[in-house]
Design an enzyme around this catalytic site. Structure first.
Site, PDB file in Angstrom:
ATOM      1  N   LYS A  14       0.814  -1.221   0.000  1.00 13.32           N
ATOM      2  CA  LYS A  14       0.000   0.000   0.000  1.00 13.32           C
ATOM      3  C   LYS A  14       0.842   1.264   0.000  1.00 13.32           C
ATOM      4  O   LYS A  14       0.466   2.245  -0.635  1.00 13.32           O
ATOM      5  CB  LYS A  14      -1.067  -0.009   1.089  1.00 13.32           C
ATOM      6  CG  LYS A  14      -0.547   0.101   2.494  1.00 13.32           C
ATOM      7  CD  LYS A  14      -1.666   0.013   3.499  1.00 13.32           C
ATOM      8  CE  LYS A  14      -1.109  -0.224   4.886  1.00 13.32           C
ATOM      9  NZ  LYS A  14      -0.038   0.689   5.327  1.00 13.32           N
ATOM     10  N   ARG A  89      -7.244   2.908  10.972  1.00 18.61           N
ATOM     11  CA  ARG A  89      -7.015   1.469  11.117  1.00 18.61           C
ATOM     12  C   ARG A  89      -7.977   0.848  12.114  1.00 18.61           C
ATOM     13  O   ARG A  89      -7.971  -0.366  12.284  1.00 18.61           O
ATOM     14  CB  ARG A  89      -5.603   1.250  11.669  1.00 18.61           C
ATOM     15  CG  ARG A  89      -4.534   0.986  10.629  1.00 18.61           C
ATOM     16  CD  ARG A  89      -3.196   1.035  11.352  1.00 18.61           C
ATOM     17  NE  ARG A  89      -2.162   0.226  10.789  1.00 18.61           N
ATOM     18  CZ  ARG A  89      -1.235   0.676   9.938  1.00 18.61           C
ATOM     19  NH1 ARG A  89      -1.285   1.898   9.483  1.00 18.61           N
ATOM     20  NH2 ARG A  89      -0.275  -0.119   9.523  1.00 18.61           N
ATOM     21  N   ARG A 128      11.352  -8.202   2.746  1.00 15.66           N
ATOM     22  CA  ARG A 128      11.586  -6.758   2.950  1.00 15.66           C
ATOM     23  C   ARG A 128      12.465  -6.531   4.185  1.00 15.66           C
ATOM     24  O   ARG A 128      13.306  -5.629   4.188  1.00 15.66           O
ATOM     25  CB  ARG A 128      10.244  -6.039   3.120  1.00 15.66           C
ATOM     26  CG  ARG A 128      10.384  -4.540   3.295  1.00 15.66           C
ATOM     27  CD  ARG A 128       9.050  -3.840   3.212  1.00 15.66           C
ATOM     28  NE  ARG A 128       8.375  -3.792   4.496  1.00 15.66           N
ATOM     29  CZ  ARG A 128       7.150  -3.299   4.682  1.00 15.66           C
ATOM     30  NH1 ARG A 128       6.458  -2.836   3.653  1.00 15.66           N
ATOM     31  NH2 ARG A 128       6.603  -3.272   5.876  1.00 15.66           N
ATOM     32  N   ARG A 134      13.861  -2.925   8.599  1.00 14.19           N
ATOM     33  CA  ARG A 134      12.817  -2.289   9.417  1.00 14.19           C
ATOM     34  C   ARG A 134      12.643  -3.077  10.705  1.00 14.19           C
ATOM     35  O   ARG A 134      12.509  -4.295  10.676  1.00 14.19           O
ATOM     36  CB  ARG A 134      11.490  -2.289   8.637  1.00 14.19           C
ATOM     37  CG  ARG A 134      11.060  -0.904   8.226  1.00 14.19           C
ATOM     38  CD  ARG A 134       9.779  -0.930   7.426  1.00 14.19           C
ATOM     39  NE  ARG A 134       8.586  -1.152   8.247  1.00 14.19           N
ATOM     40  CZ  ARG A 134       7.363  -0.803   7.850  1.00 14.19           C
ATOM     41  NH1 ARG A 134       7.176  -0.218   6.686  1.00 14.19           N
ATOM     42  NH2 ARG A 134       6.332  -1.043   8.621  1.00 14.19           N
ATOM     43  N   ARG A 145       1.036  -8.027  13.493  1.00 17.11           N
ATOM     44  CA  ARG A 145       0.470  -6.926  12.700  1.00 17.11           C
ATOM     45  C   ARG A 145      -0.650  -7.434  11.786  1.00 17.11           C
ATOM     46  O   ARG A 145      -1.663  -6.765  11.596  1.00 17.11           O
ATOM     47  CB  ARG A 145       1.575  -6.227  11.898  1.00 17.11           C
ATOM     48  CG  ARG A 145       2.484  -5.396  12.830  1.00 17.11           C
ATOM     49  CD  ARG A 145       3.794  -5.006  12.175  1.00 17.11           C
ATOM     50  NE  ARG A 145       3.612  -4.207  10.991  1.00 17.11           N
ATOM     51  CZ  ARG A 145       4.414  -4.266   9.916  1.00 17.11           C
ATOM     52  NH1 ARG A 145       5.444  -5.075   9.901  1.00 17.11           N
ATOM     53  NH2 ARG A 145       4.167  -3.492   8.889  1.00 17.11           N
TER      54      ARG A 145
HETATM   55  P1  AMP Z   1       2.640   1.180   8.272  1.00 13.55           P
HETATM   56  O1  AMP Z   1       3.855   1.719   7.611  1.00 13.55           O
HETATM   57  O2  AMP Z   1       1.363   1.786   7.759  1.00 13.55           O
HETATM   58  O3  AMP Z   1       2.586  -0.325   8.273  1.00 13.55           O
HETATM   59  O4  AMP Z   1       2.723   1.634   9.825  1.00 13.55           O
HETATM   60  C1  AMP Z   1       3.799   1.229  10.626  1.00 13.55           C
HETATM   61  C2  AMP Z   1       3.408   1.269  12.097  1.00 13.55           C
HETATM   62  O5  AMP Z   1       3.049   2.608  12.463  1.00 13.55           O
HETATM   63  C3  AMP Z   1       2.217   0.427  12.503  1.00 13.55           C
HETATM   64  O6  AMP Z   1       2.549  -0.945  12.710  1.00 13.55           O
HETATM   65  C4  AMP Z   1       1.774   1.124  13.787  1.00 13.55           C
HETATM   66  O7  AMP Z   1       2.633   0.818  14.874  1.00 13.55           O
HETATM   67  C5  AMP Z   1       1.992   2.586  13.423  1.00 13.55           C
HETATM   68  N1  AMP Z   1       0.783   3.167  12.796  1.00 13.55           N
HETATM   69  C6  AMP Z   1       0.645   3.602  11.521  1.00 13.55           C
HETATM   70  N2  AMP Z   1      -0.598   4.055  11.292  1.00 13.55           N
HETATM   71  C7  AMP Z   1      -1.279   3.907  12.460  1.00 13.55           C
HETATM   72  C8  AMP Z   1      -2.609   4.161  12.860  1.00 13.55           C
HETATM   73  N3  AMP Z   1      -3.525   4.657  12.012  1.00 13.55           N
HETATM   74  N4  AMP Z   1      -2.946   3.894  14.156  1.00 13.55           N
HETATM   75  C9  AMP Z   1      -2.053   3.398  15.014  1.00 13.55           C
HETATM   76  N5  AMP Z   1      -0.787   3.099  14.694  1.00 13.55           N
HETATM   77  C10 AMP Z   1      -0.388   3.346  13.426  1.00 13.55           C
END
Ligand code: AMP
Length: 198
Positions: A14, A89, A128, A134, A145
């Site tokens: 995404k 989310r 990745r 990461r 996750r």
């Molecule tokens: P992502 O890159 O979108 O997978 O986000 C990485 C991490 O950031 C997630 O695993 C959460 O720990 C945090 N995160 C990102 N977006 C949110 C959200 N809308 N609510 C809570 N935590 C978030």
């Protein structure tokens, strides 16, 4: 003008697709994960707080996340549309976003869900992890996750489906192939929404 969300499980591509799509639509991409990662890198108070949760694969608390999104959506570059990636989310975040948008008499045009099967996602994410290092890309955290996605974020998808603004695109395939799929779906949808004003 387009206001849209992209939603998908971790590893569905995404983030990559959000950048490509936002460029093509000429709107700003707003990724909560990227904002958090930039803060972690800069060792800001927000980053130090968020890192604990991110490393465990947990959601950062709404008290932190919602305010960050509200501030970001008050900047001038999103006045003409945006593509939100990674927010909302949870259904509570949907309510919060509804409030932000209602304040400026705005609403979402489309919610795009990228779909992919869990085992494909785990193997992509493990790949990745090797490339990017990461800190939230090890197998236990990846599975956690994914569980959170199923437990919490699928309810977000269901809410937008009820509102009639959800569209799903298969996220398996080459990067360009998936972008083409998304753009052709959006092309049809946005043309319709321009006519009906929905
Ligand atoms: P992502 O890159 O979108 O997978 O986000 C990485 C991490 O950031 C997630 O695993 C959460 O720990 C945090 N995160 C990102 N977006 C949110 C959200 N809308 N609510 C809570 N935590 C978030």
């Amino acid at each position: 003008m387009t206001r849209m969300l992209i939603i998908g499980p971790p590893g569905s591509g995404k983030g990559t697709q959000a950048e490509r799509i936002s460029e093509r639509l000429g709107v700003a991409a707003v990724s909560t994960g990227d904002i958090f990662r930039a803060n972690v890198k800069g060792e800001t108070p927000l980053g130090i707080e968020a890192k604990k949760y991110m490393d465990a694969g947990d959601f950062v608390p709404d008290s932190v996340t919602n305010k960050m999104v509200r501030d970001r959506l008050s900047e001038s570059d999103v006045e003409n549309g945006f593509l939100l990636d990674g927010y909302p989310r949870t259904t509570a975040q949907v309510g919060y976003l509804d409030g932000i948008l209602a304040n400026s008499e705005e609403k979402l045009d489309v919610v795009l869900q990228l779909t992919a099967d869990d085992e494909e996602l785990v193997s992509r994410l493990l790949g990745r992890a090797k490339e990017t290092g990461r800190s939230d890309d090890n197998e236990a955290v990846i599975r956690h996750r994914l569980d959170l996605y199923h437990e919490q974020t699928e309810a977000v998808v269901a809410k937008y489906a009820e509102r009639g603004i959800l569209t799903q695109v298969d996220g398996i395939g080459g990067i360009g192939e998936v972008t083409d799929r998304v753009m052709s779906t959006l092309g049809d949808l946005l043309k319709v929404s321009a006519v009906t004003g929905r």
